[in-house]
Scaffold this active site. Sequence first.
Site, mmCIF file in Angstrom:
data_model
loop_
_atom_site.group_PDB
_atom_site.id
_atom_site.type_symbol
_atom_site.label_atom_id
_atom_site.label_comp_id
_atom_site.label_asym_id
_atom_site.label_seq_id
_atom_site.Cartn_x
_atom_site.Cartn_y
_atom_site.Cartn_z
ATOM 1 N N THR A 11 0.827 -1.208 0.000
ATOM 2 C CA THR A 11 0.000 0.000 0.000
ATOM 3 C C THR A 11 0.863 1.260 0.000
ATOM 4 O O THR A 11 0.695 2.140 -0.854
ATOM 5 C CB THR A 11 -0.915 -0.003 1.253
ATOM 6 O OG1 THR A 11 -1.607 -1.238 1.269
ATOM 7 C CG2 THR A 11 -1.903 1.138 1.229
ATOM 8 N N VAL A 12 1.803 1.358 0.934
ATOM 9 C CA VAL A 12 2.601 2.594 1.035
ATOM 10 C C VAL A 12 3.599 2.679 -0.124
ATOM 11 O O VAL A 12 3.774 3.751 -0.725
ATOM 12 C CB VAL A 12 3.317 2.690 2.407
ATOM 13 C CG1 VAL A 12 4.094 3.995 2.508
ATOM 14 C CG2 VAL A 12 2.310 2.604 3.543
ATOM 15 N N VAL A 127 5.098 7.893 12.413
ATOM 16 C CA VAL A 127 4.110 8.322 13.423
ATOM 17 C C VAL A 127 3.153 9.323 12.772
ATOM 18 O O VAL A 127 3.582 10.280 12.117
ATOM 19 C CB VAL A 127 4.786 9.003 14.629
ATOM 20 C CG1 VAL A 127 3.742 9.391 15.683
ATOM 21 C CG2 VAL A 127 5.852 8.115 15.241
ATOM 22 N N GLY A 129 1.127 9.051 10.253
ATOM 23 C CA GLY A 129 0.916 8.976 8.796
ATOM 24 C C GLY A 129 1.355 10.247 8.093
ATOM 25 O O GLY A 129 2.528 10.610 8.090
ATOM 26 N N ILE A 131 0.645 13.326 8.925
ATOM 27 C CA ILE A 131 0.771 14.521 9.794
ATOM 28 C C ILE A 131 2.251 14.804 10.055
ATOM 29 O O ILE A 131 2.970 13.909 10.503
ATOM 30 C CB ILE A 131 0.076 14.295 11.164
ATOM 31 C CG1 ILE A 131 -1.381 13.877 10.985
ATOM 32 C CG2 ILE A 131 0.184 15.536 12.034
ATOM 33 C CD1 ILE A 131 -2.048 13.444 12.289
ATOM 34 N N GLY A 182 -11.157 -2.271 5.185
ATOM 35 C CA GLY A 182 -9.710 -2.249 4.958
ATOM 36 C C GLY A 182 -8.953 -1.381 5.951
ATOM 37 O O GLY A 182 -7.751 -1.159 5.798
ATOM 38 N N ASP A 196 0.764 -0.756 18.437
ATOM 39 C CA ASP A 196 1.132 0.218 17.397
ATOM 40 C C ASP A 196 1.258 1.618 18.005
ATOM 41 O O ASP A 196 2.272 2.308 17.817
ATOM 42 C CB ASP A 196 0.048 0.169 16.303
ATOM 43 C CG ASP A 196 0.242 1.200 15.223
ATOM 44 O OD1 ASP A 196 1.020 0.938 14.289
ATOM 45 O OD2 ASP A 196 -0.373 2.290 15.311
ATOM 46 N N LYS A 200 4.613 4.173 18.645
ATOM 47 C CA LYS A 200 4.621 5.564 18.159
ATOM 48 C C LYS A 200 4.924 6.548 19.295
ATOM 49 O O LYS A 200 5.704 7.477 19.108
ATOM 50 C CB LYS A 200 3.281 5.880 17.481
ATOM 51 C CG LYS A 200 3.112 5.117 16.152
ATOM 52 C CD LYS A 200 1.698 5.244 15.629
ATOM 53 C CE LYS A 200 1.523 4.577 14.279
ATOM 54 N NZ LYS A 200 0.123 4.478 13.871
HETATM 55 N N1 HSE Z 1 -2.439 0.475 11.664
HETATM 56 C C1 HSE Z 1 -2.044 1.850 11.770
HETATM 57 C C2 HSE Z 1 -3.252 2.690 12.210
HETATM 58 C C3 HSE Z 1 -1.509 2.319 10.453
HETATM 59 O O1 HSE Z 1 -4.381 2.186 12.180
HETATM 60 O O2 HSE Z 1 -3.085 3.834 12.610
HETATM 61 C C4 HSE Z 1 -0.749 3.607 10.499
HETATM 62 O O3 HSE Z 1 0.410 3.527 11.276
#
Ligand code: HSE
Length: 404
Positions: A11-12, A127, A129, A131, A182, A196, A200
């Site tokens: 994706t990225v 961290v 995305g 931003i 998704g 996650d 961060k």
């Molecule tokens: N799985 C992470 C989220 C993706 O939902 O924020 C972005 O780091």
Amino acid sequence: MAKIAVLGYGTVGSGVVEVINTNYDSIAKRATDVVEVKSVLDLRDFPGDPIQEKIVHDIDLIINDPEIDVVVEVMGGVEPAFTFVKRALEAGKSVCTSNKALVAAHGSELLAMAKDRNLNFMFEASVGGGIPIIRPLNQSLTADEITQITGILNGTTNYILTKMSRKGSSYDEVLKEAQELGYAERNPEADVEGFDACRKIAILTSLAFGSTVKFEEITTEGITKISTEDFKYAEQLGCVVKLLATSRKIDNKVYAITAPFMIDASHPLYNVNDVLNGIYINGNVIGDVMFFGAGAGKLPTASAVVADVVDCVKHKGKNVMTIWSSEKLELGATDDVKRDFFVRVKGNDASKVKELFGNVPIITVPDIKGEFGFVTGFMTEKAFNEAAKELNVINRIRLDHTKL
Ligand code: HSE
């Protein structure tokens, strides 16, 4: 011309290629050189896709290619990403990554490797995305002593909690919906258990305080125990439930935690909903600063990665200093932090609650029978845990009172 390689066409990775193609001319102006994707490493082939002619299956073809100046690592996970990134730096290539697991585990080491070689290791997308948050901490807030960072740093869990709050749906229903859309992975553990967001806040805290926070040492609770009943009580209290990842400096000690918190409408993160992320920072001279936006997703994350590529190209041969030493930052004990707690207790007899916590107001919700709730006074986690042992607790949620 600056040639780059992308490790991982997921994706990225596909977003990075798309962003470079879409904004080819403006990126060239800002990077002061044309940026071109030369190779893309992936195990798969993409027949019929124009990317196919750039696909390679062997990392050595990238490491040994003297034309490639910058490697973009967007594979995720610690290995083989760590090995590939180290090899790229050893071969004289700067690296940009969106991989928070890699940065949280090895950030200081990779930064030192880059610095020793007059290269750069950049991780804006790891961290928040799209931003901008790493660069502001590293370059803009440098006149400040940071006193607090509190963020909604995970889009998936924020989506789930928002839908549970608005629609009254159960955790399992909303998780299923998030997976269908998704947002949530088929194995959602890293998101819903808070791992996650924990990584961060470990990265942000390490940058803010200049030494390494071990993410394993951050108290971390996910959202799997939050129920529709909790939201009904929260509503009575004028609150919502959010997964906050936060670190604070109190009397020269840093305390960090990732956990669900109840927050009211005066909290700066109250209106951060759906998959969006928000980060509140307090500095001793600037005061309050807020960052808000798309914390995940293909193009927002790719935008942050490509901005790092631009920085690497612009600063070829010059390390852009990031102060994050390998020295360990000893976190203060969560047990010592004072807060108030929302508690749900089985039964209808509040006398034991009053005996243990004083004359706290009792909260009932009309359609929830056989239990009641209350909010404690301000007390340490240790004192709370000791007292709560004597009650039949159904759930407890911390409160956060950050205000702008
Ligand atoms: N799985 C992470 C989220 C993706 O939902 O924020 C972005 O780091």
